[in-house]
Design a protein around this motif. Structure first.
Motif, PDB file in Angstrom:
ATOM      1  N   LEU A  25       0.831  -1.201   0.000  1.00  0.00           N
ATOM      2  CA  LEU A  25       0.000   0.000   0.000  1.00  0.00           C
ATOM      3  C   LEU A  25       0.865   1.250   0.000  1.00  0.00           C
ATOM      4  N   LYS A  26       1.920   1.255   0.789  1.00  0.00           N
ATOM      5  CA  LYS A  26       2.800   2.430   0.846  1.00  0.00           C
ATOM      6  C   LYS A  26       3.499   2.677  -0.487  1.00  0.00           C
ATOM      7  N   GLN A  27       3.644   1.654  -1.315  1.00  0.00           N
ATOM      8  CA  GLN A  27       4.261   1.814  -2.624  1.00  0.00           C
ATOM      9  C   GLN A  27       3.339   2.488  -3.626  1.00  0.00           C
ATOM     10  N   VAL A  28       2.028   2.375  -3.428  1.00  0.00           N
ATOM     11  CA  VAL A  28       1.082   2.887  -4.419  1.00  0.00           C
ATOM     12  C   VAL A  28       0.264   4.082  -3.951  1.00  0.00           C
ATOM     13  N   ALA A  29       0.196   4.326  -2.637  1.00  0.00           N
ATOM     14  CA  ALA A  29      -0.669   5.389  -2.132  1.00  0.00           C
ATOM     15  C   ALA A  29      -0.082   6.002  -0.873  1.00  0.00           C
ATOM     16  N   ASN A  30      -0.533   7.224  -0.592  1.00  0.00           N
ATOM     17  CA  ASN A  30      -0.195   7.876   0.671  1.00  0.00           C
ATOM     18  C   ASN A  30      -1.349   7.642   1.634  1.00  0.00           C
ATOM     19  N   VAL A  31      -1.047   7.103   2.794  1.00  0.00           N
ATOM     20  CA  VAL A  31      -2.063   6.909   3.820  1.00  0.00           C
ATOM     21  C   VAL A  31      -2.116   8.201   4.628  1.00  0.00           C
ATOM     22  N   ILE A  32      -3.303   8.823   4.675  1.00  0.00           N
ATOM     23  CA  ILE A  32      -3.430  10.131   5.307  1.00  0.00           C
ATOM     24  C   ILE A  32      -4.417  10.085   6.468  1.00  0.00           C
ATOM     25  N   ASP A  33      -4.201  10.964   7.438  1.00  0.00           N
ATOM     26  CA  ASP A  33      -5.134  11.084   8.551  1.00  0.00           C
ATOM     27  C   ASP A  33      -6.137  12.197   8.250  1.00  0.00           C
ATOM     28  N   ALA A  34      -7.012  12.494   9.187  1.00  0.00           N
ATOM     29  CA  ALA A  34      -8.077  13.478   8.963  1.00  0.00           C
ATOM     30  C   ALA A  34      -7.515  14.871   8.683  1.00  0.00           C
ATOM     31  N   ASP A  35      -6.445  15.270   9.350  1.00  0.00           N
ATOM     32  CA  ASP A  35      -5.857  16.591   9.112  1.00  0.00           C
ATOM     33  C   ASP A  35      -5.288  16.695   7.695  1.00  0.00           C
ATOM     34  N   GLN A  91      -9.745   0.363   6.287  1.00  0.00           N
ATOM     35  CA  GLN A  91      -8.714   0.701   5.305  1.00  0.00           C
ATOM     36  C   GLN A  91      -8.467  -0.433   4.324  1.00  0.00           C
ATOM     37  N   THR A  92      -8.967  -1.599   4.597  1.00  0.00           N
ATOM     38  CA  THR A  92      -8.653  -2.786   3.810  1.00  0.00           C
ATOM     39  C   THR A  92      -9.141  -2.702   2.366  1.00  0.00           C
ATOM     40  N   VAL A  93     -10.399  -2.393   2.172  1.00  0.00           N
ATOM     41  CA  VAL A  93     -10.968  -2.366   0.824  1.00  0.00           C
ATOM     42  C   VAL A  93     -10.401  -1.200   0.023  1.00  0.00           C
ATOM     43  N   SER A  94     -10.235  -0.050   0.662  1.00  0.00           N
ATOM     44  CA  SER A  94      -9.678   1.099  -0.050  1.00  0.00           C
ATOM     45  C   SER A  94      -8.229   0.834  -0.453  1.00  0.00           C
ATOM     46  N   LEU A 112      -7.619   7.122   3.239  1.00  0.00           N
ATOM     47  CA  LEU A 112      -7.920   7.646   4.566  1.00  0.00           C
ATOM     48  C   LEU A 112      -7.601   6.589   5.612  1.00  0.00           C
ATOM     49  N   LYS A 113      -6.667   6.904   6.470  1.00  0.00           N
ATOM     50  CA  LYS A 113      -6.122   5.943   7.437  1.00  0.00           C
ATOM     51  C   LYS A 113      -7.193   5.297   8.304  1.00  0.00           C
ATOM     52  N   SER A 114      -8.039   6.075   8.889  1.00  0.00           N
ATOM     53  CA  SER A 114      -9.010   5.527   9.833  1.00  0.00           C
ATOM     54  C   SER A 114     -10.328   5.145   9.186  1.00  0.00           C
ATOM     55  N   GLY A 115     -10.498   5.460   7.923  1.00  0.00           N
ATOM     56  CA  GLY A 115     -11.738   5.139   7.234  1.00  0.00           C
ATOM     57  C   GLY A 115     -12.926   5.908   7.786  1.00  0.00           C
ATOM     58  N   TYR A 116     -14.101   5.513   7.342  1.00  0.00           N
ATOM     59  CA  TYR A 116     -15.311   6.206   7.770  1.00  0.00           C
ATOM     60  C   TYR A 116     -15.657   5.889   9.225  1.00  0.00           C
TER      61      TYR A 116
END
Length: 128
Positions: A25-35, A91-94, A112-116
């Motif tokens: 996942l880190k190779q293809v996307a940036n995992v971001i928090d709410a901020d 975060q799994t499906v995303s 989105l790190k924490s998801g909905y």
């Protein structure tokens, strides 16, 4: 004793699989928090990959629904020239959707790190 060894092996394999998927996942996307989400959202496409009934029950304000079950058919609706923020319940499906988009040439992908599930920002519900 054999049961304990089997259990330990299963835990090791599961842990290795979990770490491998986080690395991918880190190779293809940036995992971001709410901020970070709030910094990126103005110029990004926000895509909810949960199923339609979950989306209708409540979603992040400004998000579009493209359920993962139909993602391969409708990913073309997502513009590759704009950043894409993906989220699901966790975060799994995303993460799977991010890997798929990366294979299709998308490069500005955020998850989105924490998801909905842990979202505290503005939401919207659709009437049934």
């Amino acid at each position: 004793m054999t049961f304990l060894i089997t259990l330990i092996l299963i835990l090791i394999v599961w842990g290795a699989w979990f770490l491998f998927n986080r690395y991918r996942l880190k190779q293809v996307a940036n995992v971001i928090d709410a901020d970070q989400f709030n910094e990126v959202k103005r110029r990004a496409q926000i895509i909810d990959v949960r199923e339609r009934r979950d989306f209708n029950a409540g979603h992040i304000l400004g998000a579009r629904s493209i359920p993962y079950s139909t993602f391969r058919q409708f990913y073309g609706e997502i513009r590759p020239d704009l950043p894409v923020i993906l989220y699901d319940q966790g975060q799994t499906v995303s993460a799977r959707a991010a890997m798929f988009l990366h294979k299709k040439g998308y490069r500005k992908i955020f998850v989105l790190k924490s998801g909905y599930r842990n979202w505290n920002g503005k939401t919207k519900k659709r009437d049934a």
